[in-house]
Design a protein around this motif. Structure first.
Motif, PDB file in Angstrom:
ATOM      1  N   GLY A 124      65.827 125.348  81.789  1.00  0.00           N
ATOM      2  CA  GLY A 124      66.875 124.539  82.405  1.00  0.00           C
ATOM      3  C   GLY A 124      66.386 123.676  83.551  1.00  0.00           C
ATOM      4  O   GLY A 124      65.405 124.000  84.228  1.00  0.00           O
ATOM      5  N   ALA A 125      67.115 122.584  83.772  1.00  0.00           N
ATOM      6  CA  ALA A 125      66.777 121.619  84.815  1.00  0.00           C
ATOM      7  C   ALA A 125      67.461 121.930  86.139  1.00  0.00           C
ATOM      8  O   ALA A 125      67.390 121.129  87.071  1.00  0.00           O
ATOM      9  CB  ALA A 125      67.179 120.212  84.349  1.00  0.00           C
ATOM     10  N   SER A 126      68.116 123.086  86.241  1.00  0.00           N
ATOM     11  CA  SER A 126      68.935 123.370  87.416  1.00  0.00           C
ATOM     12  C   SER A 126      68.129 123.364  88.715  1.00  0.00           C
ATOM     13  O   SER A 126      68.603 122.898  89.750  1.00  0.00           O
ATOM     14  CB  SER A 126      69.644 124.712  87.256  1.00  0.00           C
ATOM     15  N   GLY A 127      66.908 123.902  88.684  1.00  0.00           N
ATOM     16  CA  GLY A 127      66.091 123.909  89.893  1.00  0.00           C
ATOM     17  C   GLY A 127      65.810 122.500  90.387  1.00  0.00           C
ATOM     18  O   GLY A 127      65.899 122.218  91.583  1.00  0.00           O
ATOM     19  N   ALA A 128      65.476 121.594  89.453  1.00  0.00           N
ATOM     20  CA  ALA A 128      65.222 120.203  89.820  1.00  0.00           C
ATOM     21  C   ALA A 128      66.494 119.520  90.310  1.00  0.00           C
ATOM     22  O   ALA A 128      66.465 118.738  91.270  1.00  0.00           O
ATOM     23  CB  ALA A 128      64.639 119.446  88.626  1.00  0.00           C
ATOM     24  N   ILE A 129      67.618 119.796  89.664  1.00  0.00           N
ATOM     25  CA  ILE A 129      68.886 119.194  90.062  1.00  0.00           C
ATOM     26  C   ILE A 129      69.317 119.692  91.437  1.00  0.00           C
ATOM     27  O   ILE A 129      69.798 118.921  92.278  1.00  0.00           O
ATOM     28  CB  ILE A 129      69.966 119.470  89.005  1.00  0.00           C
ATOM     29  N   PHE A 130      69.128 120.971  91.691  1.00  0.00           N
ATOM     30  CA  PHE A 130      69.413 121.488  93.029  1.00  0.00           C
ATOM     31  C   PHE A 130      68.488 120.848  94.058  1.00  0.00           C
ATOM     32  O   PHE A 130      68.840 120.726  95.231  1.00  0.00           O
ATOM     33  CB  PHE A 130      69.291 123.015  93.061  1.00  0.00           C
ATOM     34  N   GLY A 131      67.302 120.436  93.629  1.00  0.00           N
ATOM     35  CA  GLY A 131      66.428 119.689  94.511  1.00  0.00           C
ATOM     36  C   GLY A 131      67.038 118.363  94.937  1.00  0.00           C
ATOM     37  O   GLY A 131      66.879 117.934  96.083  1.00  0.00           O
ATOM     38  N   LEU A 132      67.761 117.716  94.021  1.00  0.00           N
ATOM     39  CA  LEU A 132      68.470 116.482  94.374  1.00  0.00           C
ATOM     40  C   LEU A 132      69.553 116.770  95.400  1.00  0.00           C
ATOM     41  O   LEU A 132      69.732 116.009  96.362  1.00  0.00           O
ATOM     42  CB  LEU A 132      69.087 115.846  93.122  1.00  0.00           C
ATOM     43  N   PHE A 133      70.293 117.870  95.198  1.00  0.00           N
ATOM     44  CA  PHE A 133      71.299 118.270  96.186  1.00  0.00           C
ATOM     45  C   PHE A 133      70.650 118.493  97.550  1.00  0.00           C
ATOM     46  O   PHE A 133      71.190 118.095  98.588  1.00  0.00           O
ATOM     47  CB  PHE A 133      72.005 119.559  95.742  1.00  0.00           C
ATOM     48  N   GLY A 162      78.056 124.858  93.961  1.00  0.00           N
ATOM     49  CA  GLY A 162      76.918 125.207  93.116  1.00  0.00           C
ATOM     50  C   GLY A 162      76.262 126.503  93.550  1.00  0.00           C
ATOM     51  O   GLY A 162      75.891 127.339  92.715  1.00  0.00           O
ATOM     52  N   ILE A 163      76.112 126.683  94.853  1.00  0.00           N
ATOM     53  CA  ILE A 163      75.494 127.911  95.368  1.00  0.00           C
ATOM     54  C   ILE A 163      76.390 129.116  95.102  1.00  0.00           C
ATOM     55  O   ILE A 163      75.919 130.176  94.669  1.00  0.00           O
ATOM     56  CB  ILE A 163      75.199 127.770  96.872  1.00  0.00           C
ATOM     57  N   MET A 165      78.672 129.466  92.735  1.00  0.00           N
ATOM     58  CA  MET A 165      78.689 129.749  91.305  1.00  0.00           C
ATOM     59  C   MET A 165      77.374 130.362  90.843  1.00  0.00           C
ATOM     60  O   MET A 165      77.338 131.100  89.851  1.00  0.00           O
ATOM     61  CB  MET A 165      78.973 128.466  90.521  1.00  0.00           C
ATOM     62  N   THR A 166      76.285 130.058  91.551  1.00  0.00           N
ATOM     63  CA  THR A 166      74.995 130.651  91.220  1.00  0.00           C
ATOM     64  C   THR A 166      75.064 132.165  91.245  1.00  0.00           C
ATOM     65  O   THR A 166      74.476 132.851  90.408  1.00  0.00           O
ATOM     66  CB  THR A 166      73.921 130.161  92.214  1.00  0.00           C
ATOM     67  N   PHE A 167      75.807 132.707  92.218  1.00  0.00           N
ATOM     68  CA  PHE A 167      75.883 134.149  92.376  1.00  0.00           C
ATOM     69  C   PHE A 167      77.024 134.771  91.573  1.00  0.00           C
ATOM     70  O   PHE A 167      77.089 135.992  91.434  1.00  0.00           O
ATOM     71  CB  PHE A 167      76.057 134.505  93.856  1.00  0.00           C
ATOM     72  N   MET A 168      77.922 133.955  91.044  1.00  0.00           N
ATOM     73  CA  MET A 168      79.086 134.481  90.335  1.00  0.00           C
ATOM     74  C   MET A 168      78.894 134.493  88.829  1.00  0.00           C
ATOM     75  O   MET A 168      79.541 135.278  88.125  1.00  0.00           O
ATOM     76  CB  MET A 168      80.331 133.654  90.688  1.00  0.00           C
ATOM     77  N   GLN A 169      78.012 133.630  88.308  1.00  0.00           N
ATOM     78  CA  GLN A 169      77.827 133.537  86.875  1.00  0.00           C
ATOM     79  C   GLN A 169      76.676 134.424  86.415  1.00  0.00           C
ATOM     80  O   GLN A 169      75.711 134.653  87.153  1.00  0.00           O
ATOM     81  CB  GLN A 169      77.557 132.088  86.461  1.00  0.00           C
ATOM     82  N   ALA A 170      76.784 134.895  85.180  1.00  0.00           N
ATOM     83  CA  ALA A 170      75.720 135.707  84.603  1.00  0.00           C
ATOM     84  C   ALA A 170      74.605 134.814  84.060  1.00  0.00           C
ATOM     85  O   ALA A 170      74.813 133.637  83.781  1.00  0.00           O
ATOM     86  CB  ALA A 170      76.292 136.581  83.480  1.00  0.00           C
ATOM     87  N   ASN A 171      73.428 135.404  83.920  1.00  0.00           N
ATOM     88  CA  ASN A 171      72.277 134.726  83.311  1.00  0.00           C
ATOM     89  C   ASN A 171      71.893 133.439  84.036  1.00  0.00           C
ATOM     90  O   ASN A 171      71.541 132.440  83.413  1.00  0.00           O
ATOM     91  CB  ASN A 171      72.555 134.422  81.833  1.00  0.00           C
ATOM     92  N   ILE A 172      71.985 133.463  85.360  1.00  0.00           N
ATOM     93  CA  ILE A 172      71.600 132.325  86.173  1.00  0.00           C
ATOM     94  C   ILE A 172      70.308 132.655  86.914  1.00  0.00           C
ATOM     95  O   ILE A 172      70.160 133.752  87.467  1.00  0.00           O
ATOM     96  CB  ILE A 172      72.697 131.965  87.195  1.00  0.00           C
ATOM     97  N   LEU A 178      67.983 128.390  94.406  1.00  0.00           N
ATOM     98  CA  LEU A 178      67.799 128.409  95.857  1.00  0.00           C
ATOM     99  C   LEU A 178      66.526 127.694  96.281  1.00  0.00           C
ATOM    100  O   LEU A 178      66.531 126.907  97.232  1.00  0.00           O
ATOM    101  CB  LEU A 178      67.787 129.852  96.354  1.00  0.00           C
ATOM    102  N   PHE A 179      65.432 127.947  95.571  1.00  0.00           N
ATOM    103  CA  PHE A 179      64.167 127.336  95.973  1.00  0.00           C
ATOM    104  C   PHE A 179      64.088 125.870  95.557  1.00  0.00           C
ATOM    105  O   PHE A 179      63.381 125.085  96.192  1.00  0.00           O
ATOM    106  CB  PHE A 179      62.992 128.139  95.423  1.00  0.00           C
ATOM    107  N   GLY A 180      64.798 125.474  94.499  1.00  0.00           N
ATOM    108  CA  GLY A 180      64.896 124.054  94.181  1.00  0.00           C
ATOM    109  C   GLY A 180      65.637 123.309  95.276  1.00  0.00           C
ATOM    110  O   GLY A 180      65.229 122.240  95.722  1.00  0.00           O
TER     111      GLY A 180
END
Length: 239
Positions: A124-133, A162-163, A165-172, A178-180
């Motif tokens: 997934g691209a989530s780490g990179a997208i969180f980097g944009l945030f 986003g943060i 939901m990171t802790f509320m959803q499964a398989n995240i 966080l590090f992105g």
């Protein structure tokens, strides 16, 4: 700034990096679901598997950024890129945008390698997208004048959601998110503090970085980031 009014052709012309990233994501997803290649072959080759990376398959620090596990996963990340990517590509330029995206994504995958078990697998691209945030947040902290109040509130709201939901959803992949986010923020802070030239802003003309001090950050910003850090800590503790 975050509302898209361009036609499809205009979007491709104005934001080529965002367009290419989304196109690669879509093509790789289609190759994983259509009966073109052996079932699971592409995912097995490109997914981030910590054990394989330790054994020398270092391309897996990069390729997971383009792989997605399901259509909903692809749709959410593509929507996030369409919403936030164009503004940042225009703001900092194509090369810098590409660097922020890849450094954040790779940094998130390196953190996953270090902090997660060897058997851990992720895509997934989530780490990179969180980097944009994170980069946008650094702009809010150090150069608030580059964003309107409405855009500032939107960025902070989406980031906080986003943060949470990171802790509320499964398989995240919590570590990657966080590090992105942290990588994007640090890149933005370092870029602004080093007085990098060549930025073109959407709001105020040419980029003219100024030295900023943390003691000049408004109380609201400190409270927002204090809340984000608290959520991150609680999420890691109760994971």
């Amino acid at each position: 700034m975050f509302i898209r009014t361009e036609s499809f052709k205009e979007f491709i012309r104005f934001y080529p990096i965002v367009t290419w990233i989304i196109a690669i994501n879509i093509v790789l997803y289609l190759l994983t679901v259509l009966p073109i290649l052996p079932s699971g072959w592409l995912m097995n080759l490109f997914a981030g598997v910590n054990l394989n990376i330790v054994m020398g398959e270092y391309w897996r620090l990069v390729t997971p950024i383009f792989m997605h596990n399901g259509f909903a996963h692809l749709l959410f990340n593509s929507f996030s890129l369409v919403l936030f990517g164009p503004a940042l590509e225009r703001l900092i330029g194509k090369v810098r945008f590409l660097l922020v995206y890849f450094i954040s994504g790779i940094g998130a995958n390196v953190a996953t390698l270090i902090l997660e078990p060897l058997t851990y697998m992720h895509v997934g691209a989530s780490g990179a997208i969180f980097g944009l945030f994170g980069f946008f947040t650094s702009i809010i902290v150090f150069r608030r004048d580059l964003l309107s109040r409405q855009n500032t509130q939107l960025v902070l709201t989406i980031t906080i959601i986003g943060i949470v939901m990171t802790f509320m959803q499964a398989n995240i992949n919590v570590t990657a998110h966080l590090f992105g986010l942290l990588a994007g923020f640090l890149i933005g802070a370092a870029t602004i503090k080093n007085k990098t030239s060549g930025f073109s802003t959407i709001k105020t003309g040419n980029w003219k970085p100024a030295r900023q001090r943390f003691n000049g950050i408004p109380l609201k910003t400190l409270l927002v980031w204090g809340g984000i850090v608290l959520l991150a800590i609680l999420g890691l503790i109760f994971r």
